[in-house]
Design a protein around this motif. Structure first.
Motif, PDB file in Angstrom:
ATOM      1  N   ALA A  88       0.867  -1.200  -0.512  1.00 39.54           N
ATOM      2  CA  ALA A  88      -0.134   0.008  -0.242  1.00 39.54           C
ATOM      3  C   ALA A  88       0.891   1.251   0.229  1.00 39.54           C
ATOM      4  O   ALA A  88       0.437   1.916  -0.348  1.00 39.54           O
ATOM      5  CB  ALA A  88      -1.144   0.181   1.806  1.00 39.54           C
ATOM      6  N   LEU A  89       2.275   0.998   1.187  1.00 39.17           N
ATOM      7  CA  LEU A  89       2.772   2.605   0.965  1.00 39.17           C
ATOM      8  C   LEU A  89       3.825   2.568  -0.202  1.00 39.17           C
ATOM      9  O   LEU A  89       3.696   3.236  -0.585  1.00 39.17           O
ATOM     10  CB  LEU A  89       4.008   2.204   1.979  1.00 39.17           C
ATOM     11  CG  LEU A  89       4.750   3.802   2.305  1.00 39.17           C
ATOM     12  CD1 LEU A  89       3.724   4.470   2.347  1.00 39.17           C
ATOM     13  CD2 LEU A  89       5.511   2.706   3.511  1.00 39.17           C
ATOM     14  N   ARG A  90       4.248   1.292  -0.725  1.00 39.90           N
ATOM     15  CA  ARG A  90       4.446   1.213  -2.487  1.00 39.90           C
ATOM     16  C   ARG A  90       3.587   2.430  -3.403  1.00 39.90           C
ATOM     17  O   ARG A  90       3.729   3.228  -3.782  1.00 39.90           O
ATOM     18  CB  ARG A  90       5.267   0.266  -2.573  1.00 39.90           C
ATOM     19  CG  ARG A  90       6.372  -0.380  -1.927  1.00 39.90           C
ATOM     20  CD  ARG A  90       6.515  -1.969  -3.104  1.00 39.90           C
ATOM     21  NE  ARG A  90       6.603  -1.835  -4.466  1.00 39.90           N
ATOM     22  CZ  ARG A  90       6.363  -2.294  -5.077  1.00 39.90           C
ATOM     23  NH1 ARG A  90       6.204  -4.106  -4.515  1.00 39.90           N
ATOM     24  NH2 ARG A  90       6.861  -3.308  -6.277  1.00 39.90           N
ATOM     25  N   ILE A  91       2.612   1.831  -3.289  1.00 32.23           N
ATOM     26  CA  ILE A  91       1.310   2.286  -4.656  1.00 32.23           C
ATOM     27  C   ILE A  91       1.247   4.625  -4.217  1.00 32.23           C
ATOM     28  O   ILE A  91       0.847   4.456  -5.316  1.00 32.23           O
ATOM     29  CB  ILE A  91       0.666   1.614  -4.542  1.00 32.23           C
ATOM     30  CG1 ILE A  91       0.888  -0.013  -5.216  1.00 32.23           C
ATOM     31  CG2 ILE A  91      -1.232   2.181  -5.125  1.00 32.23           C
ATOM     32  CD1 ILE A  91      -0.374  -0.849  -4.579  1.00 32.23           C
ATOM     33  N   TYR A  92       0.758   4.225  -3.129  1.00 32.87           N
ATOM     34  CA  TYR A  92       0.961   5.154  -2.695  1.00 32.87           C
ATOM     35  C   TYR A  92       2.133   5.821  -2.545  1.00 32.87           C
ATOM     36  O   TYR A  92       2.480   7.262  -3.359  1.00 32.87           O
ATOM     37  CB  TYR A  92       0.881   5.725  -1.325  1.00 32.87           C
ATOM     38  CG  TYR A  92       0.258   6.988  -0.579  1.00 32.87           C
ATOM     39  CD1 TYR A  92      -0.831   7.099  -0.837  1.00 32.87           C
ATOM     40  CD2 TYR A  92       1.539   8.292  -0.042  1.00 32.87           C
ATOM     41  CE1 TYR A  92      -1.602   8.308  -0.195  1.00 32.87           C
ATOM     42  CE2 TYR A  92       0.534   9.145   0.386  1.00 32.87           C
ATOM     43  CZ  TYR A  92      -0.880   9.598   0.671  1.00 32.87           C
ATOM     44  OH  TYR A  92      -0.909  10.590   1.000  1.00 32.87           O
ATOM     45  N   ALA A  93       3.468   5.912  -2.581  1.00 31.47           N
ATOM     46  CA  ALA A  93       4.562   6.875  -3.176  1.00 31.47           C
ATOM     47  C   ALA A  93       5.131   6.967  -4.551  1.00 31.47           C
ATOM     48  O   ALA A  93       5.691   7.927  -4.713  1.00 31.47           O
ATOM     49  CB  ALA A  93       5.748   6.067  -2.215  1.00 31.47           C
ATOM     50  N   GLU A  94       4.026   6.495  -4.804  1.00 34.17           N
ATOM     51  CA  GLU A  94       4.002   6.272  -6.737  1.00 34.17           C
ATOM     52  C   GLU A  94       2.990   7.359  -7.153  1.00 34.17           C
ATOM     53  O   GLU A  94       3.344   7.127  -7.879  1.00 34.17           O
ATOM     54  CB  GLU A  94       4.351   4.596  -7.136  1.00 34.17           C
ATOM     55  CG  GLU A  94       5.465   3.983  -7.264  1.00 34.17           C
ATOM     56  CD  GLU A  94       6.499   3.853  -8.001  1.00 34.17           C
ATOM     57  OE1 GLU A  94       6.338   4.827  -8.982  1.00 34.17           O
ATOM     58  OE2 GLU A  94       7.873   4.779  -7.052  1.00 34.17           O
ATOM     59  N   GLY A  95       2.869   8.126  -5.939  1.00 35.01           N
ATOM     60  CA  GLY A  95       1.426   8.876  -6.322  1.00 35.01           C
ATOM     61  C   GLY A  95       0.001   8.746  -6.326  1.00 35.01           C
ATOM     62  O   GLY A  95      -0.789   9.362  -6.707  1.00 35.01           O
ATOM     63  N   ILE A  96      -0.424   7.236  -6.429  1.00 37.89           N
ATOM     64  CA  ILE A  96      -1.551   7.201  -5.747  1.00 37.89           C
ATOM     65  C   ILE A  96      -2.030   7.173  -4.666  1.00 37.89           C
ATOM     66  O   ILE A  96      -2.387   6.532  -3.876  1.00 37.89           O
ATOM     67  CB  ILE A  96      -1.906   4.793  -6.539  1.00 37.89           C
ATOM     68  CG1 ILE A  96      -0.933   5.086  -7.344  1.00 37.89           C
ATOM     69  CG2 ILE A  96      -2.642   4.343  -6.580  1.00 37.89           C
ATOM     70  CD1 ILE A  96      -1.186   6.013  -9.058  1.00 37.89           C
ATOM     71  N   LYS A  97      -2.620   8.375  -5.257  1.00 37.04           N
ATOM     72  CA  LYS A  97      -2.932   9.043  -3.207  1.00 37.04           C
ATOM     73  C   LYS A  97      -4.471   8.345  -3.240  1.00 37.04           C
ATOM     74  O   LYS A  97      -5.128   7.638  -4.073  1.00 37.04           O
ATOM     75  CB  LYS A  97      -2.932  10.726  -3.753  1.00 37.04           C
ATOM     76  CG  LYS A  97      -1.148  10.926  -3.296  1.00 37.04           C
ATOM     77  CD  LYS A  97      -0.900  10.262  -2.849  1.00 37.04           C
ATOM     78  CE  LYS A  97       0.973  11.471  -3.075  1.00 37.04           C
ATOM     79  NZ  LYS A  97       1.874  10.401  -2.220  1.00 37.04           N
ATOM     80  N   PHE A  98      -4.164   8.201  -1.654  1.00 34.25           N
ATOM     81  CA  PHE A  98      -5.699   7.768  -0.998  1.00 34.25           C
ATOM     82  C   PHE A  98      -6.165   8.396   0.087  1.00 34.25           C
ATOM     83  O   PHE A  98      -5.390   8.755   0.538  1.00 34.25           O
ATOM     84  CB  PHE A  98      -5.803   6.463  -1.140  1.00 34.25           C
ATOM     85  CG  PHE A  98      -4.715   5.414  -0.857  1.00 34.25           C
ATOM     86  CD1 PHE A  98      -4.377   5.171   0.511  1.00 34.25           C
ATOM     87  CD2 PHE A  98      -3.940   4.857  -1.731  1.00 34.25           C
ATOM     88  CE1 PHE A  98      -3.756   4.658   1.084  1.00 34.25           C
ATOM     89  CE2 PHE A  98      -2.878   4.366  -1.285  1.00 34.25           C
ATOM     90  CZ  PHE A  98      -2.207   3.881  -0.195  1.00 34.25           C
TER      91      PHE A  98
END
Length: 137
Positions: A88-98
């Motif tokens: 989840a953190l990897r995805i968020y860090a790549e700019g997919i914000k939630f």
């Protein structure tokens, strides 16, 4: 459009399909998991959970980020499912914000029990604190 981000080490199972999908009115499930995407049998089994009105995608983390970033499924109401907080953190860090995370099943043998189904270790706790600082509930 992502309508729910769920962390669940079981990835996809009946509760998600029978309870969460109708509750949030999802029409797509995106399972973002390097492990599942790299296992053709697991990927096929997970993908077979789709039916008329519910698309199921299994993608590696980086591939999922590209799809979400490019908006290839922007018309779909997506539940994004990851197997652990680090993904989840990897995805968020790549700019997919939630703005929120739904914690389903996290099991660490020697972790701290938050609920019967959420047992976190020190790394998970650090990630949860990071999410909190970033405004993710």
């Amino acid at each position: 459009m992502i309508i729910l981000v769920r962390v669940d080490d079981r990835l996809l199972h009946g509760q998600i399909i029978c309870a969460w999908v109708p509750f949030v009115k999802a029409d797509a499930l995106l399972v973002a998991s390097d492990e599942a995407a790299g296992d053709s049998l697991a990927s096929e089994i997970i993908g077979s959970c789709g039916h008329k009105g519910l698309n199921v995608y299994v993608k590696a983390i980086d591939e999922a980020v590209v799809c979400l970033r490019e908006g290839k499924s922007s018309k779909e109401r997506i539940i994004l499912i990851v197997g652990d907080l680090n993904d989840a953190l990897r995805i968020y860090a790549e700019g997919i914000k939630f703005t929120s995370l739904n914690l389903g099943n996290i099991h660490h043998e020697n972790g701290r029990r938050i609920t019967p189904y959420v047992i976190v270790d020190g790394t998970d706790e650090d990630i949860l604190r990071r999410f909190k600082r970033m405004g993710v509930s």
